[in-house]
Every structure is written in structure tokens, then in C-alpha cells.
Design a protein around this motif. Structure first.
Motif, PDB file in Angstrom:
ATOM      1  N   LEU A 157       0.793  -1.187  -0.262  1.00  0.00           N
ATOM      2  CA  LEU A 157      -0.270  -0.140   0.098  1.00  0.00           C
ATOM      3  C   LEU A 157       0.912   0.925   0.187  1.00  0.00           C
ATOM      4  O   LEU A 157       0.440   2.940  -1.062  1.00  0.00           O
ATOM      5  N   PHE A 158       1.984   1.244   0.767  1.00  0.00           N
ATOM      6  CA  PHE A 158       3.128   2.431   1.222  1.00  0.00           C
ATOM      7  C   PHE A 158       3.632   1.895  -0.501  1.00  0.00           C
ATOM      8  O   PHE A 158       4.011   4.122  -0.613  1.00  0.00           O
ATOM      9  N   ALA A 159       3.904   2.047  -1.085  1.00  0.00           N
ATOM     10  CA  ALA A 159       4.336   1.294  -2.119  1.00  0.00           C
ATOM     11  C   ALA A 159       4.249   1.765  -3.259  1.00  0.00           C
ATOM     12  O   ALA A 159       4.436   2.978  -4.778  1.00  0.00           O
ATOM     13  N   SER A 160       2.690   1.497  -3.507  1.00  0.00           N
ATOM     14  CA  SER A 160       1.909   2.496  -4.144  1.00  0.00           C
ATOM     15  C   SER A 160       1.469   3.671  -4.663  1.00  0.00           C
ATOM     16  O   SER A 160       0.312   4.548  -5.042  1.00  0.00           O
ATOM     17  N   GLY A 161       2.178   4.331  -3.335  1.00  0.00           N
ATOM     18  CA  GLY A 161       1.898   6.042  -3.306  1.00  0.00           C
ATOM     19  C   GLY A 161       0.157   6.380  -2.291  1.00  0.00           C
ATOM     20  O   GLY A 161      -0.054   7.339  -1.621  1.00  0.00           O
ATOM     21  N   GLU A 162      -0.332   4.870  -1.702  1.00  0.00           N
ATOM     22  CA  GLU A 162      -1.406   4.884  -0.764  1.00  0.00           C
ATOM     23  C   GLU A 162      -0.717   5.531  -0.094  1.00  0.00           C
ATOM     24  O   GLU A 162      -0.011   4.940   1.346  1.00  0.00           O
ATOM     25  N   ILE A 163      -1.593   6.918   1.334  1.00  0.00           N
ATOM     26  CA  ILE A 163      -1.309   7.509   2.355  1.00  0.00           C
ATOM     27  C   ILE A 163      -2.534   6.188   3.463  1.00  0.00           C
ATOM     28  O   ILE A 163      -2.880   6.041   3.241  1.00  0.00           O
ATOM     29  N   VAL A 164      -1.812   5.609   4.308  1.00  0.00           N
ATOM     30  CA  VAL A 164      -2.044   4.627   5.257  1.00  0.00           C
ATOM     31  C   VAL A 164      -2.139   4.858   6.730  1.00  0.00           C
ATOM     32  O   VAL A 164      -0.807   5.744   7.459  1.00  0.00           O
ATOM     33  N   THR A 165      -3.120   4.657   7.167  1.00  0.00           N
ATOM     34  CA  THR A 165      -3.315   5.382   8.272  1.00  0.00           C
ATOM     35  C   THR A 165      -4.210   4.467   8.898  1.00  0.00           C
ATOM     36  O   THR A 165      -4.900   3.571   8.024  1.00  0.00           O
ATOM     37  N   THR A 166      -4.302   4.242  10.270  1.00  0.00           N
ATOM     38  CA  THR A 166      -5.544   3.096  11.396  1.00  0.00           C
ATOM     39  C   THR A 166      -5.039   3.508  12.587  1.00  0.00           C
ATOM     40  O   THR A 166      -4.394   4.774  12.467  1.00  0.00           O
ATOM     41  N   GLU A 167      -4.731   2.424  13.707  1.00  0.00           N
ATOM     42  CA  GLU A 167      -4.832   2.801  15.098  1.00  0.00           C
ATOM     43  C   GLU A 167      -3.554   2.228  15.551  1.00  0.00           C
ATOM     44  O   GLU A 167      -3.484   0.704  14.835  1.00  0.00           O
ATOM     45  N   VAL A 168      -3.057   2.562  17.202  1.00  0.00           N
ATOM     46  CA  VAL A 168      -2.442   1.579  17.186  1.00  0.00           C
ATOM     47  C   VAL A 168      -2.747   1.986  18.537  1.00  0.00           C
ATOM     48  O   VAL A 168      -2.907   3.209  19.147  1.00  0.00           O
ATOM     49  N   SER A 169      -3.576   0.867  19.518  1.00  0.00           N
ATOM     50  CA  SER A 169      -3.787   0.964  20.460  1.00  0.00           C
ATOM     51  C   SER A 169      -4.954   2.581  21.120  1.00  0.00           C
ATOM     52  O   SER A 169      -5.011   2.964  21.822  1.00  0.00           O
TER      53      SER A 169
END
Length: 383
Positions: A157-169
Motif C-alpha cells: 500500500l505504501f509503495a503504491s503511493g496510498e496514504i496508510v492510516t490506522t490505529e495503534v492502541s
């Protein structure tokens, strides 16, 4: 004089028996290969983190037992260590486990979060000197591209240029880069972020308590002597290790303080025993079937040592025939396991040679036991 053809001809006379024997030895080889491979992967993966640290001396709490069970010590001890002659730079390092949410299917999985000073260059990983611009951004992290697949296809996902957002704790984060460290038996994945972002993810953690203190010494300074001097001066609430001693500390924990290493070694021993029994049964049966021929040869003047040589040559032939397919299957399995678990399970020359030596010993031991049957070949039973 030419006993090897006789040993070979006796083995191939009963082809089904030979195939079963080779399959049994191959299974024993495979079992030993897999057990030793898992054990070595455990020890290698356990020190991946340690080997990538850019430090000559490391401080930890004396209550820490392993990377998965680190205890904190006062950060002021690190500052005190920075006052010793020969110290070039110091850096605190924070460790904790957080729940990562897969950005695609929203499942959660625990990974290790590493908090560092963005300007400290705390790791020797490729591209570590370029992390500062990313890590100083609020709620930005670096994701370990060698983490298990359950965390999601983050590198793709990162290599494709997409902004990767998620949650940690429960805290919203953005993946700002990829590094490669690899999973271990203690952590299926890793995140690196700044010390400030780390404290935002774990608000109950005190910035005055750190998990690991990293110290780099000036060129020409003996790190081992400086570490010994620090240990004498600093309070007993810290342990002072050189880089190599810190890695050995972790390896010793997994080798001696857990049952995992013992279990894998026991599994390899069981494979050795199974192979020994299989080869013994094959050789014993083969000798029993040829007792009249052995008795006739004895009557012609052949000594017991000749027959012992035939049995031992059969053992060596079986060991080689069984080792080859066992090695090939284990090599293929290593690739499958490494792809599925991200653990460093791979064939090494040392392990291949060790298992081959064990296979030869296993077969010769079986042959030595089966040779007792040769003594019962009495010419008087024929005439």
C-alpha cells in the motif's frame, strides 16, 4: 575385496524394503532439519533487534529478563553515563506492545512499538539516517515491512503511493515509511516512532523511565572497559552491557530460561531415535534373510570382519540415499515457513553438515547393533 557391490545388490534385491527404509530415513532427516531449523531461527530472530542497534554500550534495568519483558529504569542514569570520558552520544529508547488495527479488515494484532529520539540515529538499518523528517511529525510511524502478513499489505500500500492510516492502541497514526527488521518469537511485527509519539500512544508511560539506554563511544575507546567502569560507578538499578553482551543476554534467556530450545532439541533427538530403529529393522531383516549365504561364505573361509564391512557399507549407502530426499524436502519447507511466518528459517551449511553427520552416525549405529546377527551364521547349520 570389492564388498560395496555386494552391499548394494543386497539392498536392491528387495526394492520395496529399500524404498521404505529410504523413506523412513528421509523422514528422520526432515524431522531433525525442522527441529534444528526452528531452534536456530528462534535464537537468530531473538537478537534481530539487538543487532540493529547503533550502540556500543547498552543500559537496562536489572529486573529485565528479555526484550518481551523489559522493565524501566530512571533516565537520569543514562545522563550520568553520558558524563563518562569517552562517551560520544547517548539516546533513550522506549519499548511497549500496542494493538495494531489492520487498515483493510479492521482486525487487531499486537506488535512492538519502539520509541526513539528522531535525531539520535539509534539504528543501523538501511535508510535510518533519513528517518528524522518523518519521525518528527506528530503521530507518524515507520512500519516493519518484514512483519507478519496478518497486519495487512502495508509495504504494498505504501509503495503504491496510498496514504496508510490506522490505529495503534486506539490512537490514529499514519505510516510514513517502511523499514525491514523482521518478526521474532516475541513480536510478530514492529513499529518505530519518535519518543514523543510513543508517549502519546502510551500516555501512562513516564518520560523519565526508559527501557533501554543507548551509548556510543568515541573512536579508539574500549567499550568493554568503559562499560565495566560504568557498572562500578552507577547505582545498582541498571545493568551495563556491551553491544555483544546485550545480544547474548537475550539469547541466553531463550536458550536457558524457556522450554522452547529444549523442546526443539528433544524433537530432533526423537527423529534420530526413529531413524535408528527403522534402519536397524531393515538391516536386521536383511542379515536374517541372508544367513544361509553368510554361513556358506564362512565355510569358504571368509571372516566375520568381511560381513561386518558389508553391513556397515549398507548402513552408509542407506544414510546417503535417505539424506538426499530429506534435505530437499526440508529446504522446500524452510522457504514456505519463512514466507508464512517471517522468521529466519533457512538452510545453512553448518546445519546441513551436522544433520548429515547425525544421519551417518544413526545408520552406522543401527548397523553395529544389527551385526550381532551375523555372528549367528554358523556353517554347521548348512552342512
Amino acid at each position: 575385496m570389492f564388498a560395496i557391490p555386494l552391499a548394494w545388490l543386497q539392498l536392491i534385491r528387495e526394492r520395496i524394503r529399500l524404498i521404505i527404509a529410504v523413506a523412513g530415513i528421509a523422514f528422520a532427516v526432515l524431522l531433525m532439519m525442522m527441529q534444528f531449523g526452528f531452534r536456530d531461527a528462534l535464537f537468530e530472530a531473538s537478537v534481530r533487534f539487538h543487532e540493529t542497534l547503533n550502540a556500543d554500550i547498552v543500559l537496562i534495568s536489572p529486573e529485565s529478563t528479555a526484550l518481551i519483558a523489559m522493565k524501566q529504569f530512571p533516565r537520569r542514569r543514562l545522563f550520568q553515563a553520558g558524563g563518562f570520558d569517552g562517551v560520544e552520544a547517548i539516546s533513550p529508547l522506549y519499548l511497549d506492545f500496542g494493538l495494531w488495527q489492520n487498515p483493510l479488515d479492521k482486525t487487531t494484532r499486537q506488535l512492538m512499538v519502539i520509541g526513539i529520539d528522531p535525531y539520535a540515529n539509534a539504528f543501523t538499518l538501511p535508510g535510518a539516517d533519513t528517518w528524522v523528517n518523518t519521525l518528527k511529525l506528530p503521530d507518524y510511524v515507520l512500519f516493519d515491512g518484514d512483519s507478519r502478513l496478518e497486519f495487512g499489505p502495508i509495504p504494498d500500500l505504501f509503495a503504491s503511493g496510498e496514504i496508510v492510516t490506522t490505529e495503534v492502541s486506539g490512537r490514529r497514526i499514519t505510516v510514513g515509511g517502511i523499514f525491514n527488521m523482521g518478526a521474532s518469537f516475541g513480536a510478530d511485527g514492529n513499529l518505530i516512532t519518535s519518543d514523543l509519539n510513543f508517549l502519546r500512544m502510551f500516555p501512562r508511560r513516564s518520560p523519565g523511565l526508559v527501557d533501554v539506554g543507548l551509548i556510543r563511544v568515541k573512536p579508539g575507546v574500549d567499550a568493554e572497559q568503559l562499560a565495566a567502569r560504568m557498572q562500578e560507578v552507577l547505582d545498582n538499578d541498571v545493568l551495563v552491557f556491551t553491544h555483544a553482551q546485550f545480544a547474548e543476554f537475550e539469547r541466553t534467556y531463550w536458550e536457558n530460561s524457556t522450554a522452547i530450545g529444549f523442546i526443539f532439541t528433544l524433537g530432533a533427538l526423537m527423529g534420530f531415535i526413529v531413524g535408528t530403529v527403522i534402519v536397524y529393522q531393515v538391516l536386521y531383516t536383511d542379515v536374517s534373510d541372508h544367513l544361509p549365504e553368510y554361513a556358506t561364505l564362512k565355510a569358504m573361509g571368509y571372516k566375520d570382519t568381511y560381513f561386518y564391512g558389508v553391513v556397515m557399507q549398507e548402513s552408509l549407502i542407506l544414510s546417503c540415499l535417505g539424506y538426499i530426499p530429506g534435505f530437499l524436502v526440508a529446504y522446500a519447507f524452510y522457504g514456505v515457513i519463512q514466507g508464512a511466518t517471517s522468521l529466519p528459517v533457512g538452510m545453512t551449511f553448518e546445519r546441513a553438515l551436522m544433520v548429515f553427520t547425525l544421519t551417518v552416525f544413526m545408520c552406522t549405529l543401527s548397523g553395529a547393533i544389527a551385526m550381532r546377527r551375523v555372528q549367528s551364521a554358523d556353517p554347521a547349520d548348512i552342512f
